[in-house]
Write an enzyme that holds these catalytic residues in place. Sequence first.
Site, PDB file in Angstrom:
ATOM      1  N   ARG A  36     107.773  36.598  40.655  1.00 21.35           N
ATOM      2  CA  ARG A  36     106.731  35.562  40.564  1.00 21.35           C
ATOM      3  C   ARG A  36     106.403  34.975  41.937  1.00 21.35           C
ATOM      4  NH1 ARG A  36     108.486  31.024  38.994  1.00 21.35           N
ATOM      5  NH2 ARG A  36     109.772  31.815  37.291  1.00 21.35           N
TER       6      ARG A  36
ATOM      7  N   TYR B 283      78.944  28.921  37.041  1.00 22.16           N
ATOM      8  CA  TYR B 283      79.574  29.845  36.102  1.00 22.16           C
ATOM      9  C   TYR B 283      80.084  29.109  34.851  1.00 22.16           C
ATOM     10  CZ  TYR B 283      83.023  32.943  34.078  1.00 22.16           C
ATOM     11  OH  TYR B 283      83.753  33.680  33.208  1.00 22.16           O
TER      12      TYR B 283
ATOM     13  N   ASP C  60      82.813  28.802  45.358  1.00 22.86           N
ATOM     14  CA  ASP C  60      83.014  30.033  44.593  1.00 22.86           C
ATOM     15  C   ASP C  60      82.088  31.080  45.213  1.00 22.86           C
ATOM     16  OD1 ASP C  60      82.823  32.157  42.754  1.00 22.86           O
ATOM     17  OD2 ASP C  60      83.233  30.845  41.046  1.00 22.86           O
TER      18      ASP C  60
ATOM     19  N   LYS D 105      84.952  40.921  39.887  1.00 25.30           N
ATOM     20  CA  LYS D 105      83.553  41.305  40.077  1.00 25.30           C
ATOM     21  C   LYS D 105      83.428  42.245  41.288  1.00 25.30           C
ATOM     22  CE  LYS D 105      83.165  38.431  36.675  1.00 25.30           C
ATOM     23  NZ  LYS D 105      82.840  37.013  36.821  1.00 25.30           N
TER      24      LYS D 105
HETATM   25  C1  LIG Z   1      83.424  35.806  36.377  1.00 25.17           C
HETATM   26  C2  LIG Z   1      83.367  34.610  37.245  1.00 25.17           C
HETATM   27  C3  LIG Z   1      84.456  33.718  37.323  1.00 25.17           C
HETATM   28  C4  LIG Z   1      85.691  33.876  36.467  1.00 25.17           C
HETATM   29  O1  LIG Z   1      86.431  34.983  36.831  1.00 25.17           O
HETATM   30  P1  LIG Z   1      87.377  35.825  35.812  1.00 25.17           P
HETATM   31  O2  LIG Z   1      87.949  36.844  36.694  1.00 25.17           O
HETATM   32  O3  LIG Z   1      86.478  36.341  34.731  1.00 25.17           O
HETATM   33  O4  LIG Z   1      88.372  34.863  35.261  1.00 25.17           O
HETATM   34  C5  LIG Z   1      84.359  32.656  38.203  1.00 25.17           C
HETATM   35  N1  LIG Z   1      83.244  32.457  38.946  1.00 25.17           N
HETATM   36  C6  LIG Z   1      82.185  33.274  38.877  1.00 25.17           C
HETATM   37  C7  LIG Z   1      80.981  33.006  39.720  1.00 25.17           C
HETATM   38  C8  LIG Z   1      82.196  34.375  38.032  1.00 25.17           C
HETATM   39  O5  LIG Z   1      81.132  35.186  37.964  1.00 25.17           O
END
Ligand SMILES: *Cc1c(COP(=O)(O)O)cnc(C)c1O
Length: 351
Positions: A41, A92, A163, A188
Amino acid sequence: MGAGTRAVHLGRPPHQPDQPLNEPITPASTFVAGGDREYGRYGNPTWAAFETALGGLEGGRALAYSSGLAAVATVLDLVGHGATVVAPRNCYNGTILQLADLEARGRLRTELVDVTDTDAMVKACEDAALVWLESPTNPALEVADLPTIIAAAHEAGAYAVVDNTFATPLLQRPLEHGADLVVHSVTKYLAGHSDVLMGAIVTADDQLHGVLKGRRDLIGAVPGTFEAYLALRGLRTLHLRVERAQANAAELARRLGEHPAVGEVRYPGFGGIVAIVLAQGAMAADLLTHKTRLWVHATSLGGVESTFERRRRWKSEPATIPDALVRLSVGVEDVEDLWEDLRVALDDLTG
Ligand SMILES: *Cc1c(COP(=O)(O)O)cnc(C)c1O
């Protein structure tokens, strides 16, 4: 070093005879005592290789998480009880839902603001402990004035967080604009092949890095070693994928704008995500997502394959997102094939 060279070279084992070129997958719940890791961990060499590469691309030190939302939750937990978090009203959906949940439980206060209204964002910063930014926003594709809002957050003594999932460090490096933290859904573009869930936080502040690492050790929202391997393997071609997706997206945005079935095109001028609002409404949008052969009707984004969905099919998506908005995650296929598939389906709608 350029970003492409970094993406290819960072986080590799030393160039020594018989070393593998790639950091291997290391399945280990525990390590021989006496080192820095000790337990599974607290660290893993495969995550560490991924973190080195991503940190080098963003200009800071990265920490990997089990998902993007685990990274979001970790960041939101930095603020004290009852503190105010300012966030874009159209960011998001998972982030909005987390904020709403925390607010409902009295953990913090949230103030959702139109992120394109820089004056309103700057004003909202005044009583914030943390300013959450997402630019471009998912799925409205709104762009924030990052340097101005980050400066206003710091003036108020608040954390400034970006983000950076949509832009990736190739198109935008928020730490260079003064952001304290960058968050990624590695799921992504960074991983890029629709086969991994992973998240990351990057910071140039060693003290913050230490705090976050301590929390990750305690809470355990860590990625798997196999996931980290796939994410790093994906990251090696980030620059090629983003370049191609962006070129495809720019061309499709232009052509979509000329099609009578499309009422509005949203494209911020960079990146691989395009949003369209169907002229004939939500039913037409749903029809479109079922009429194509190459474009896959699926949520998520940033993979090599083109996907799309009507965002308001999710009940939790805010009403400020048009009902007939379809978000297109443009992949790296041949643009003429992508266009032909879309055009035929759109022509069908206008009959
Ligand atoms: C998909 C997404 C998230 C969340 O990510 P996960 O890997 O699905 O938990 C956060 N911010 C943005 C802009 C996203 O497109």
